[in-house]
Design an enzyme around this catalytic site. Structure first.
Site, PDB file in Angstrom:
ATOM      1  CG  ASP A  39      -9.733   1.331  -0.740  1.00 21.60           C
ATOM      2  OD1 ASP A  39      -8.752   1.351  -1.509  1.00 21.60           O
ATOM      3  OD2 ASP A  39      -9.642   1.267   0.492  1.00 21.60           O
ATOM      4  CG  ASP A  67      -2.284   0.433   1.006  1.00 21.10           C
ATOM      5  OD1 ASP A  67      -2.492   1.150   0.032  1.00 21.10           O
ATOM      6  OD2 ASP A  67      -3.170   0.104   1.827  1.00 21.10           O
TER       7      ASP A  67
END
Ligand code: GAL
Length: 516
Positions: free
Chosen positions: A201, A139
């Site tokens: 997301d 990430d």
């Protein structure tokens, strides 16, 4: 180096969509057990991925990563061993910066300073050497000043290259890496990762699924040969309608995205399990030709997508009719327009039934609102494609992290004057900023007229090369689409065509047509 050629996208389960940081050793092991009990492993789902929420800070004196004392009191090793004993593979999460995203967004206080930054070598040795993980998602909150409390700003390309080197230095050659930078990061990513997230997301809503599909429609040139655009973890089996769940699964398969189930496997409804195990869709996702689909027809908000199966430029193709609009639509495409001829066998992959054979004419279907039909076609003959859209071409400078206008990099943009409603813009000016069609196939060696359609308000020069021979193209300047033609020698089989101008801007490119 990253993945080997044509490795299919990974399939498995991941903890984030349902549990966010509220995970534990028993929860992960229960999901791994369920994966086997439900037969998902034999359907192809092999990875059990622990997402954010496992970390417990770092040991103050050694800097060694520790694990959450309540969620993983015995560490991660028993969990990885359990997953491996089931014949599955284990995946883990980290961040390219200092903090995880859960530390910033989910108040996961122990995720502070547990990212890889400053610890690449030690963490990789621990995760892939000692613990035996087989996959990592990396990430970027810790490198983005708006998403970490230290306001650390890191260069993604540099960081992800360093991390790849640290993984390789462990001696493991089978670790698959996913870059999670929430937009297509740039063509460098292919050197470091097997897959990369292309959007922010996913959430469990039709709007989210629809917008992720929209963002992936014009990324086919960047996937293939073991590299995949990752559309994010699946929301299938949660709260979308059955029609939306089918579209979600079907388009993820059509796009060759990783398939990571995101629901609670212990409470999966039979119809969701059936969809997730649909072996026709899974075969599409994992197809050996290793290609992503592209848009072949866009019509008033609906899209027809096509992709080669089994062999590049062979006689098997998949076609999807995708209707994201809010009303049912009749959709069709001629077999000629998807370059198939002779007797064509047709299988409906959603329904898993064979349809009547076709001989020429149209493939036609009524597609419900938010619905998708996907067909696998096997034809007697493959015709030669005569039209190549710019939105399926590879742009070496393409990236979505920075505003392309500011960085001067090429991008695809909508333009109603262009075929398919899209063109490639802001090309030229440097050697690298060109447009490449990799697989221009012609039937026989010989000279062909390549007619390039472009938008150019003022007279402009640019160049086209095929097989080492350059051709200058000149536009006159017009507000409409213009065609300029080069006569180029092409070989039977695949040819590479490049459009470039190292020193000046190139008109926006719409498409190229080949005339015998
Ligand atoms: C986000 C990422 C999600 C999930 C989450 C964990 O940045 O896109 O998929 O991993 O972080 O905090």
């Amino acid at each position: 180096m990253a993945a080997h050629a044509a490795v299919p996208p990974i399939m498995g389960w991941s903890s984030w969509n349902t549990y966010r940081v509220d995970i534990s050793d028993s929860l992960i092991m229960r999901q791994a057990d369920a994966m086997v009990e439900l037969g998902l492993d034999s359907a192809g789902y092999r990875y059990v991925n622990i997402d954010d929420g496992y970390s417990g800070g770092r040991d103050m004196s050694t800097g060694r990563l520790t694990f959450h004392p309540k969620r993983f009191p015995h560490g991660l090793k028993p969990v990885v061993d359990h997953i491996h004993r089931l014949g599955l593979k284990a995946g883990i999460y980290s961040d390219a910066g200092a903090n995880t995203c859960g530390n910033f967004w989910d108040n996961d206080s122990l995720g502070r300073n547990t990212g890889l930054y400053g610890h690449d070598a030690d963490d990789c040795r621990m995760l892939f050497g000692e613990l035996g993980f087989d996959f990592i998602k990396v990430d970027f909150c810790g490198g983005d000043p708006k998403q970490n409390t230290q306001h650390l700003q890191l260069d993604p390309q540099q960081r992800y290259r360093e991390i790849r080197r640290a993984i390789d230095a462990t001696g493991r050659t089978d670790v698959r890496m996913n870059v999670c930078r929430w937009d297509y990061p740039g063509t460098w990513v292919r050197d470091v990762a097997d897959s990369w997230r292309t959007t922010s997301d996913i959430s469990c809503s039709w709007e989210s699924v629809k917008s992720i599909i929209a963002e992936n429609l014009y990324l086919s040139a960047y996937a293939g040969d073991g590299h995949h655009n990752d559309m994010d973890m699946l929301e299938v089996g949660r709260s979308l309608t059955p029609e939306e769940d089918r579209t979600h699964m079907g388009i993820w398969c059509m796009m060759a995205s990783p398939l990571l189930i995101g629901c609670d496997l212990t409470r999966l409804r039979p119809e969701s399990l059936r969809l997730l195990k649909n072996h026709d869709l899974i075969a599409l996702n994992q197809d050996s030709a290793g290609m992503q689909t592209y848009v072949t027809k866009a019509d008033r908000g609906t899209y027809i997508l096509v992709r080669d199966l089994t062999d590049k430029n062979g006689t098997e193709r998949a076609v999807a009719f995708y209707n994201p609009t809010d009303s049912a639509r009749v959709m069709w495409i001629s077999l000629y327009d998807i370059s198939l001829a002779g007797l064509v066998k047709v299988r409906d992959l959603m329904e898993q039934t064979d349809c009547d054979d076709l001989t020429g004419g149209l493939l036609i279907a009524e597609v419900p609102a938010h619905g998708t039909k996907i067909y696998r076609l096997k034809a007697d003959r493959r015709l030669f494609r005569t039209k190549y859209e710019a939105e399926t071409a590879f742009l070496p400078t393409y990236q979505e992290l920075e505003n392309p206008i500011a960085t001067g990099t090429a991008y695809y943009r909508e333009d109603a004057r262009c075929s398919g409603g899209m063109c490639a813009a802001q090309l030229g000016g440097t050697q690298h900023n060109c447009l490449i069609w990799e697989n221009i196939i012609v039937p026989a060696d010989g000279f062909y007229d390549l007619a390039v359609s472009c938008l150019s308000d003022t007279p402009t020069h640019f160049f086209l090369t095929g097989n080492g021979m350059g051709h200058e193209l000149t536009t006159t300047g017009s507000s409409d689409v213009q065609r300029v033609t080069a006569r180029v020698y092409l070989h039977a089989g695949p040819n590479r065509i490049t459009i470039f101008n190292h020193t000046a801007p190139i008109p926006d490119i719409d498409c190229m047509e080949i005339r015998l």
